[in-house]
Scaffold this active site. Sequence first.
Site, PDB file in Angstrom:
ATOM      1  N   HIS A 320       9.299   8.217   9.684  1.00 18.32           N
ATOM      2  CA  HIS A 320       8.761   7.646   8.725  1.00 18.32           C
ATOM      3  C   HIS A 320       8.333   8.421   7.451  1.00 18.32           C
ATOM      4  O   HIS A 320       8.177   9.579   7.800  1.00 18.32           O
ATOM      5  CB  HIS A 320       7.296   6.996   9.110  1.00 18.32           C
ATOM      6  CG  HIS A 320       6.800   5.712   8.203  1.00 18.32           C
ATOM      7  ND1 HIS A 320       6.217   6.036   6.671  1.00 18.32           N
ATOM      8  CD2 HIS A 320       6.397   4.591   8.313  1.00 18.32           C
ATOM      9  CE1 HIS A 320       5.872   5.147   6.081  1.00 18.32           C
ATOM     10  NE2 HIS A 320       5.986   3.972   7.019  1.00 18.32           N
ATOM     11  N   ARG A 340       3.369   2.106  -1.077  1.00 14.33           N
ATOM     12  CA  ARG A 340       4.611   2.361  -2.042  1.00 14.33           C
ATOM     13  C   ARG A 340       4.870   0.863  -2.445  1.00 14.33           C
ATOM     14  O   ARG A 340       5.267   0.574  -3.514  1.00 14.33           O
ATOM     15  CB  ARG A 340       5.546   2.866  -1.360  1.00 14.33           C
ATOM     16  CG  ARG A 340       5.647   4.499  -1.250  1.00 14.33           C
ATOM     17  CD  ARG A 340       6.776   5.088  -0.493  1.00 14.33           C
ATOM     18  NE  ARG A 340       6.611   4.945   0.869  1.00 14.33           N
ATOM     19  CZ  ARG A 340       7.558   4.519   1.695  1.00 14.33           C
ATOM     20  NH1 ARG A 340       8.739   4.090   1.256  1.00 14.33           N
ATOM     21  NH2 ARG A 340       7.424   4.453   3.122  1.00 14.33           N
TER      22      ARG A 340
END
Length: 545
Positions: A320, A340
Amino acid sequence: MYGNYLDDAAKIVAEKREENLKFEHARLTAEEKDDLLLKFHPDRIKEQFTELKIGPNKGQKAPIELAEMLQAKPRIEPEKIDLNHIDYESDVLVIGGGGAGTSAAIMASEAGAKVLLVTKLRVGDANTMMAEGGIQAADKPNDSPAQHYLDAFGGGHFDGKPELVYTLVNKAPSVIKWLNELGVEFDKMSDGTMVTTHGGGTSRKRMHACKDYSGAEIMRTLRDEAFNRADSITVVDFTAAIEIIKNDKGEACGAVLMNIETGEIRIAKAKVVVIATGGAGRMHYQGFPTSNHYGATADGLVMAYRAGAKLLYQDSLQYHPTGAAYPTQILGKLVTEKVRSLGAKLINKDGEVYIHPLETRDVNASGIIREVREGRGVKNDVQDAVWLDTPMIEMIHGEGTILKSIPAMYNMFIKYGIDIRKEPILVYPTLHYQNGGVEIDKTCHTNVANLLVAGEASGGVHGTNRLMGNSLLDVVVFGREAGIEAGKMFKNIKLSEKLNLDHVKAFEKERDAAGIKGDAISPKILPHYTHGNKEFEKEIPGATL
């Protein structure tokens, strides 16, 4: 601010925030993505992999750490195990108490099966609980399972098994409905419509979330439903499965269990066995920190492999892109992709937006590694990293958004004096997901009769890269499918009378013939962290031991 040498580095980000907020970095072309992955993704580092010498995948490559476990000594001596003394007997044995295992147990129970669910920790102590950002499903008017299929299949580099991807996306809307009806508290608008957002690699807003506690909320609901079925689901916790048991036809018919507190061995007999043991982050491949739960040690892969089940994409892991890189106490902890998707951008030490924040995970992870290796990372005494500019979120959506939408992220950092509403955070890739695992078909069957596998322990659903939100979807979709299938199968299967561990004996002979040395024992069960373990300190700098 940080109150140390990082204050000046963070000021550079603050000074360029207004400018960066308006700047939209172009998406990378397919050629640019391939080049970035080839040069910087951990899966492409040849010396970190080795060839398997024995077993169904002999001749294929696997991470060095996984290969050691797949080819290690068994924890038991088959000759010393009394298979005539049965401690547990059930229609369906489910190994693993996370989202996949619990879903499987519920559906098998619904079909009338007597279910034994064994888990080495407790029900819910699993990667499912750690998942934050959300679960995908194409259930809005401007979306469709076909569009979801294209995103998932393409995001996995077209390596996924088509029938598995098809099942994943087509079952998604009904899974969301099922979870909602069970009581999962999804984020909703005032009229009851579910809130959906984008994730990396998605072409539509199809991410359903429960703030940034999505996995915990789903796991809470599944666990409660399983406990409510105590008349048909028996839970045995703090008990690890260490070998699959077969009958004289070579069919799976139970497991050797070990109480992890006392070391006592127990025998479970069943008509159908479901492995749902989750991932492998606690193997710390290549010395990476991990976002995974304490029990994620690839046990299911080891047991299935020794029983003769084939693996698929065992050499593919997901790192990740945004694991916490500062402070030491939370090194590797997941910073959900939802940060994000809400608008925070990735920034290098020069204050530059160097990549689109919602590129697929493998691309963004590779991009961060590139920035650090090429000297554009932010140096610190825990893990060199890049910035994730979280204050952008409230500049876009207004004050209060962070506490409303990602409270877990706020709480994780504020404990250490970092207010993500006002300060950017440092991130670096963390070992997050096992893309590959035991090869299955669309109803979770392996090549070993009566042995099903579901969730992160399986391989083929995500190809060689997974999109955000498809893991929670995977564990529930295929957990349910395994339970439904087991619920059909047990009615036509008789409990085996002749149990054996002949495959374990054969494995040991194969191991000796291949000249495999070493004292490693598998399955690993739990990671080993001890004070003064210099090897571990070297592999994972800054880790709290």
